[in-house]
Scaffold this active site. Structure first.
Site, PDB file in Angstrom:
ATOM      1  CD  GLU A 128      -3.000  -1.161   2.246  1.00 47.20           C
ATOM      2  OE1 GLU A 128      -2.726  -0.620   3.326  1.00 47.20           O
ATOM      3  OE2 GLU A 128      -4.089  -1.706   1.995  1.00 47.20           O
ATOM      4  CE  LYS A 155      -3.946  -6.606   7.430  1.00 46.80           C
ATOM      5  NZ  LYS A 155      -4.678  -5.529   6.753  1.00 46.80           N
ATOM      6  CG  ASP A 186      -7.657  -5.580   4.756  1.00 43.73           C
ATOM      7  OD1 ASP A 186      -7.243  -5.856   5.888  1.00 43.73           O
ATOM      8  OD2 ASP A 186      -7.711  -4.421   4.309  1.00 43.73           O
ATOM      9  CD  GLU A 210      -9.846  -1.482   7.945  1.00 42.96           C
ATOM     10  OE1 GLU A 210      -8.949  -2.106   8.569  1.00 42.96           O
ATOM     11  OE2 GLU A 210      -9.674  -1.022   6.803  1.00 42.96           O
TER      12      GLU A 210
END
Ligand code: GCW
Length: 696
Positions: A306, A375, A380, A408
């Protein structure tokens, strides 16, 4: 004024004052988390506990022993409703004796009933003081949750060594994906002013067995590595140390080209991990860090992900990148947690495949103080994903799990979603890496591949909101993360039950009602957001629905890339005839996921593009099933709001009102998710919403 009138006014003032103080002490603002230590309300239990513990002997005077005494003072006097005497030797029955026993491990502890010097005692023993603190919290928790103190024979040690929180906190106090206010760390005040909240933070973590904090965002800022900030960080480390919590920092790969070390090396022309001046720079920086923070834990690294810089910018591998840092801090016992959250589109068109493809070839190349941090899922932190296939596949490199405590993609701090059932689903997933029984939990704890170093990370949901986590119920996720990090065999139910008893009520009907309510929240969230294996359907804020979004600076940031909805059907074909992501799994999952008939419903649209009229296991068409799921999700939330309403007289009024307000919004949001998604997908399916679900 006449004396009588004066007396009346004084009485009135007194009554008002009294009412004010009663109200105040009754209302719970959530600050004390699960460490409230209210007086035991069951009188039989109370006298049982009072007889079992009337005096305390803590052998030792380290800062950690001082913390133990303070905690016992607070906990025992609160729960038993009387002062506790501390002494240096065992003088009477009912002594709680706490001492080190070198046969035990550093963090391991035992709690037993024992006759010592002819007296009835409860003993807590551990190899090191920190284990004594963990044992102390365990005993206090047993009392908070009404357990018997007879026939104690507890022996506990963590299954995973490194149990950290990752704070995505920025220099300016903002928190990436934080929904509970600003950062707890007051950088402008440190090192001179040390907020007392740092101690409460450390206490809360130690009560769960969390032993590390990565203080800054993985999208890192070089400022944290200046001498000025290292001195601030050292102050935090001083506060955390007695609680067994080490500090760690997220690095930025280009640091050597951005700044000088204390000894004047840099800024350099490059940050190439194999360049001798870069190697020198990191060694010097490590020396400086350890000068200020002798027990510094190590580095967390987000590289070539990213937009973050990384070793690939210099045509070097992630292993080169990690080993540079590992070598620099190895002399001090530091470790590197190197994130596998990479998804370079040049590697493969399917984002889910990329981390595995980049990291598997490097398996034998990492230094022994490196862990790869992945993760739980391959994309994600979606409400539900299958397990990231790197778990179990990497043999030589320890893979640590990164879980997201902050919500999130699960409704921020507005939606009530208890995450332990999700984490348990991941932890219990059998990777089959070494045949049956190779669960993800056993991969992480090192037992599958005999890894020496083991770790788990939780992306924190804390902030400076008075109640720490924004939503009162989000505290249960911090709690559950810590408890599972210590012992992944605990069930989500027992963790919920402990949390409710410690945080809300000891009324058994209320406990059961609230626990049942919590246990279904995750599945409900999946259903109203992304049922049947859908994923990444949110808008750009990651809060509301956005299935229609098909444009962004990267295609793999659009919901349309993931749902692939068209007239023929919906879902991402990752089978062997599609992206072939399924081949990253061991058998039998590889085959099970690959076949549309055997693929579990919960992952169906993750692995397959499925026709709208496909006959599901339930006998319904895919379209009908999708609608049923969306409505199941929203029905659950509506029912939850009613259930909570029925708890009005059972819970603290301030907490009741706070949660009620959150639930009202939750009901509105979940309906919006359902209606937006159904309406959008209906544009392709051209099929009606089944009457049965609408009228329900
Ligand atoms: O999911 C994405 C988040 C980013 C985060 C990134 C990561 C810290 O939207 O906010 O950046 O993951 O995990 O690195």
């Amino acid at each position: 004024m006449k004396p009588k009138k004066m007396f009346k006014i004084a009485m009135l003032a007194f009554i008002i004052l009294l009412c004010g103080s009663i109200n105040h002490s009754f209302a719970d603002d959530g600050y004390d988390l699960w460490l409230k230590y209210n007086k035991i309300s069951d009188s039989q239990k109370l006298s049982e506990y009072q007889a079992a513990i009337s005096s305390v002997v803590v052998m030792g005077d380290s800062p950690t022993c001082k913390v133990i005494k303070d905690e016992l003072q607070k906990g025992l006097s609160g729960m038993l409703g009387k002062d506790i005497s501390f002494s240096d030797s065992i003088e009477k029955d009912g002594t709680l004796a706490i001492y080190t026993l070198k046969e035990l491990g550093d963090e391991e502890f035992i709690i037993k009933n024992l006759r010592v010097d002819d007296k009835d005692c409860i003993i807590i023993a551990s190899g090191k003081d920190i284990g004594l603190l963990y044992g102390t919290f365990d005993l206090l928790r047993m009392m908070q949750t009404g357990k018997s103190l007879d026939n104690l024979n507890i022996s506990s040690k963590p299954k995973i060594q490194i149990r950290v929180l990752n704070h995505w906190d920025n220099r300016n106090g903002s928190i990436e994906r934080g929904y509970a206010g600003k950062s707890l760390w007051k950088w402008d005040e440190l090192p001179d002013t040390v907020d007392s909240r740092y101690t409460d933070y450390a206490r809360a973590n130690a009560s769960l067995g969390i032993n590390g904090s990565v203080l800054n965002n993985v999208n890192s800022d070089a400022v944290f590595f200046t001498t000025e900030y290292l001195k601030k960080i050292a102050k935090l480390a001083d506060v955390f140390r007695p609680y067994g919590i080490k500090v760690y920092l997220s690095i930025r790969y280009t640091l050597p080209s951005q700044m000088k070390t204390e000894n004047g090396i840099g800024p350099l022309q490059t940050a190439d991990p194999l360049d001798p001046t870069v190697i020198e720079w990191w060694k010097d920086k490590a020396q400086e860090i350890y000068k200020y923070i002798p027990d510094f834990g190590g580095f967390l690294v987000k590289a070539n992900s990213e937009g973050q810089p990384g070793p690939q910018d210099y045509d070097k591998t992630h292993a080169d990148g990690a080993n540079l840092l590992a070598d620099a801090i190895a002399p001090y016992g530091g470790i590197v947690m190197y994130r596998a959250f990479v998804y370079d589109p040049d590697v493969d068109p399917d984002r889910a495949k990329r981390a595995y493809m980049e990291f598997m070839p490097l398996d034998e190349q990492f230094k022994s103080n490196v862990l790869v941090q992945a993760k739980n899922g391959p994309v994600d932190f979606q409400p539900r994903e299958p397990v990231q296939p790197l778990f179990g596949a990497m043999v030589h490199t320890p893979v640590m799990a990164e879980l997201q405590v902050t919500q999130e993609y699960l409704g921020w701090s507005t939606h009530l979603v208890y995450l332990a059932p999700m984490w348990k689903e991941y932890l219990e997933f059998d990777t089959y890496a070494k045949g049956e029984g190779s669960t993800m939990a056993k991969v992480i704890d090192g037992s599958v591949h005999d890894n020496k170093l083991t770790g788990i990370a939780g992306v924190s949901n804390t902030g400076d909101d008075r109640n720490w986590c924004g939503h009162f119920f989000a505290q249960s996720n911090w709690f559950a993360y810590g408890r599972l990090a210590w012992d992944h065999e605990l069930t989500a139910e027992e963790i919920a039950e402990d949390w409710i008893k410690m945080s809300i009520t000891t009324d058994s009907d209320a406990i059961n009602t609230i626990k049942t309510m919590m246990m279904g929240t995750w599945e409900a969230c999946i259903n109203y957001q992304e049922p049947l294996g859908l994923h990444h359907q949110m808008d750009n804020s990651h809060y509301g629905p956005g299935p229609q979004i098909s444009r962004a600076s990267r295609i793999d940031w659009t919901p349309a890339y993931y749902n692939k909805a068209d007239e023929n059907g919906i879902g991402f074909d990752r089978s062997s005839t599609g992206s072939d992501f399924t081949s990253q799994y061991f058998s039998p999952w590889k085959e099970i996921f690959d076949n549309i008939e055997t693929c579990p419903d919960k992952y169906l649209l993750w692995f397959h593009h499925v026709a709208w009229d496909y006959k599901m296991k339930s006998g319904r068409t895919l379209w009908d099933e999708l609608c049923v799921k969306y409505y199941e999700g929203t029905d659950y939330v509506e029912q939850m709001a009613k259930t909570w309403e029925s708890m009005k007289d059972k819970v603290d009024p301030e907490i009741f009102d706070h949660v009620t307000a959150k639930l009202n919004q939750h009901v509105i949001d979940s309906a919006k998710w359902r209606d937006t998604c159904i309406q959008y997908f209906q544009g392709f399916s051209k099929m009606p919403i089944p009457e049965s679900v609408k009228n329900n």
